[in-house]
Design a protein around this motif. Sequence first.
Motif, PDB file in Angstrom:
ATOM      1  N   THR A  75       0.861  -1.175   0.000  1.00  0.00           N
ATOM      2  CA  THR A  75       0.000   0.000   0.000  1.00  0.00           C
ATOM      3  C   THR A  75       0.902   1.232   0.000  1.00  0.00           C
ATOM      4  O   THR A  75       2.073   1.163   0.386  1.00  0.00           O
ATOM      5  N   ARG A  76       0.339   2.350  -0.431  1.00  0.00           N
ATOM      6  CA  ARG A  76       1.160   3.560  -0.538  1.00  0.00           C
ATOM      7  C   ARG A  76       1.746   3.972   0.814  1.00  0.00           C
ATOM      8  O   ARG A  76       2.872   4.472   0.876  1.00  0.00           O
ATOM      9  N   ASP A  77       1.022   3.753   1.911  1.00  0.00           N
ATOM     10  CA  ASP A  77       1.541   4.189   3.206  1.00  0.00           C
ATOM     11  C   ASP A  77       2.708   3.339   3.694  1.00  0.00           C
ATOM     12  O   ASP A  77       3.331   3.659   4.711  1.00  0.00           O
ATOM     13  N   MET A  78       3.040   2.270   2.992  1.00  0.00           N
ATOM     14  CA  MET A  78       4.232   1.499   3.319  1.00  0.00           C
ATOM     15  C   MET A  78       5.488   2.111   2.710  1.00  0.00           C
ATOM     16  O   MET A  78       6.601   1.691   3.027  1.00  0.00           O
ATOM     17  N   VAL A  79       5.302   3.095   1.847  1.00  0.00           N
ATOM     18  CA  VAL A  79       6.428   3.845   1.287  1.00  0.00           C
ATOM     19  C   VAL A  79       6.612   5.086   2.141  1.00  0.00           C
ATOM     20  O   VAL A  79       5.719   5.928   2.242  1.00  0.00           O
ATOM     21  N   ARG A  80       7.772   5.216   2.763  1.00  0.00           N
ATOM     22  CA  ARG A  80       8.003   6.272   3.733  1.00  0.00           C
ATOM     23  C   ARG A  80       8.239   7.626   3.059  1.00  0.00           C
ATOM     24  O   ARG A  80       8.826   7.710   1.980  1.00  0.00           O
TER      25      ARG A  80
ATOM     26  N   GLY B 167       9.524   0.625  11.367  1.00  0.00           N
ATOM     27  CA  GLY B 167       9.800   2.043  11.158  1.00  0.00           C
ATOM     28  C   GLY B 167       8.842   2.942  11.904  1.00  0.00           C
ATOM     29  O   GLY B 167       9.238   3.771  12.717  1.00  0.00           O
ATOM     30  N   LEU B 168       7.544   2.776  11.637  1.00  0.00           N
ATOM     31  CA  LEU B 168       6.526   3.549  12.350  1.00  0.00           C
ATOM     32  C   LEU B 168       5.903   2.723  13.469  1.00  0.00           C
ATOM     33  O   LEU B 168       5.261   3.264  14.361  1.00  0.00           O
ATOM     34  N   GLN B 169       6.070   1.421  13.392  1.00  0.00           N
ATOM     35  CA  GLN B 169       5.720   0.486  14.462  1.00  0.00           C
ATOM     36  C   GLN B 169       6.836  -0.546  14.535  1.00  0.00           C
ATOM     37  O   GLN B 169       7.675  -0.658  13.639  1.00  0.00           O
ATOM     38  N   MET B 170       6.828  -1.353  15.604  1.00  0.00           N
ATOM     39  CA  MET B 170       7.878  -2.360  15.739  1.00  0.00           C
ATOM     40  C   MET B 170       7.707  -3.477  14.714  1.00  0.00           C
ATOM     41  O   MET B 170       8.683  -3.986  14.168  1.00  0.00           O
ATOM     42  N   HIS B 171       6.463  -3.867  14.453  1.00  0.00           N
ATOM     43  CA  HIS B 171       6.183  -4.915  13.478  1.00  0.00           C
ATOM     44  C   HIS B 171       5.107  -4.428  12.513  1.00  0.00           C
ATOM     45  O   HIS B 171       4.009  -4.082  12.938  1.00  0.00           O
ATOM     46  N   GLU B 172       5.426  -4.418  11.233  1.00  0.00           N
ATOM     47  CA  GLU B 172       4.512  -3.984  10.189  1.00  0.00           C
ATOM     48  C   GLU B 172       4.592  -4.968   9.028  1.00  0.00           C
ATOM     49  O   GLU B 172       5.432  -5.862   9.006  1.00  0.00           O
ATOM     50  N   GLU B 173       3.722  -4.761   8.036  1.00  0.00           N
ATOM     51  CA  GLU B 173       3.870  -5.486   6.784  1.00  0.00           C
ATOM     52  C   GLU B 173       5.105  -4.973   6.051  1.00  0.00           C
ATOM     53  O   GLU B 173       5.481  -3.808   6.234  1.00  0.00           O
TER      54      GLU B 173
ATOM     55  N   GLY C  46      11.667   3.228  -0.783  1.00  0.00           N
ATOM     56  CA  GLY C  46      10.975   3.910   0.303  1.00  0.00           C
ATOM     57  C   GLY C  46      10.444   2.985   1.377  1.00  0.00           C
ATOM     58  O   GLY C  46      10.054   3.452   2.448  1.00  0.00           O
ATOM     59  N   MET C  47      10.448   1.679   1.136  1.00  0.00           N
ATOM     60  CA  MET C  47      10.010   0.734   2.152  1.00  0.00           C
ATOM     61  C   MET C  47      11.143   0.470   3.140  1.00  0.00           C
ATOM     62  O   MET C  47      12.316   0.472   2.773  1.00  0.00           O
ATOM     63  N   THR C  48      10.790   0.257   4.399  1.00  0.00           N
ATOM     64  CA  THR C  48      11.769  -0.082   5.437  1.00  0.00           C
ATOM     65  C   THR C  48      11.368  -1.402   6.081  1.00  0.00           C
ATOM     66  O   THR C  48      10.198  -1.616   6.400  1.00  0.00           O
ATOM     67  N   PHE C  49      12.352  -2.272   6.279  1.00  0.00           N
ATOM     68  CA  PHE C  49      12.061  -3.630   6.750  1.00  0.00           C
ATOM     69  C   PHE C  49      13.329  -4.263   7.315  1.00  0.00           C
ATOM     70  O   PHE C  49      14.441  -3.777   7.085  1.00  0.00           O
ATOM     71  N   THR C  50      13.135  -5.356   8.035  1.00  0.00           N
ATOM     72  CA  THR C  50      14.277  -6.122   8.539  1.00  0.00           C
ATOM     73  C   THR C  50      14.473  -7.387   7.705  1.00  0.00           C
ATOM     74  O   THR C  50      13.520  -7.953   7.163  1.00  0.00           O
ATOM     75  N   ILE C  51      15.714  -7.804   7.634  1.00  0.00           N
ATOM     76  CA  ILE C  51      16.075  -9.161   7.232  1.00  0.00           C
ATOM     77  C   ILE C  51      16.799  -9.741   8.425  1.00  0.00           C
ATOM     78  O   ILE C  51      17.734  -9.120   8.948  1.00  0.00           O
TER      79      ILE C  51
END
Length: 287
Positions: free
Chosen positions: A35-40, A208-214, A232-237
């Motif tokens: 979704t667009r809001d997943m792009v920071r 990024g905006l929460q500890m666990h997101e999609e 623009g997406m932020t995530f962990t590996i």
Amino acid sequence: MFKKKRRWHCLPGQEPTELDKKVMYWENKGKEVPTRDMVRTPEQIEGIRIAGKLNSQCLDAVAEAIHPGMNTQEIDDICMKFCEDHGCHPSCLNYEGYPKSVCTSINEVVCHGIPKEEDVLQEGDIVNVDMTLDYNGYYGDASRMFIIGGKTTPEKEQLVRVTKECLEIGAEAAKPYCFVGDIGHAIQKHAEKYHYGVVRDLCGHGVGLQMHEEPDILHYGHRGTGMLLVPGMTFTIEPMINMGTWKVFIDEDDPYGWEVISGDELPSAQWEHTFLMTEHGVEVLSE
């Protein structure tokens, strides 16, 4: 007949951007897209970058202090003091009942090990320290492996090294407009060269905006599957690699129900970074 719900929306009153066109191309092919809001936004990226840097500095403080004879509660104390001194909040503390500010997972503990005074680190132990903090509403998340005393068995040393290689290989596979499955495929292929098990019950995630997101970032799988990853997406590996089976169980002696153990109780290792997807690949925000 109901139409398929679209996840991606162009901004009202604006012509589609190149990003819009690329995302909608894959959506029209039936792929899962963000979704667009997943792009920071640039402001959010800067906030997440600052939180990530602080998170790395917290783990640096642990690295300076960790030694044989230290108990894992002392690690928790270091992380708690760092947060207090820097105006941060340890995100794990009281998260769904988790009682401490950091996770300390020793040897066969895959993840979510709870710091305790009775858990004393011995020379040759391998331990994962997993820290998440939030600063002004932005989150950084990372974990590191430590070999206590700097020396362990060749088998454990190889496991720690290969697990870090899995993280690095997964990051190399994370390209703009690739899929989550591309990351998992690369990690699984490398780990299984050594006959290691890639944990499937736990995964990386948006942050990024929460500890666990999609999205969920699986560490196994097939190329071209899972969610499309865009700039623009932020995530962990954060691959969790077991010396034996990929299966895990919850320690029945843990009153909180958090500690995850490898299925055959052989050692396990994990490395984790927070990443920002850019037009050229990933940027490390916390390590």
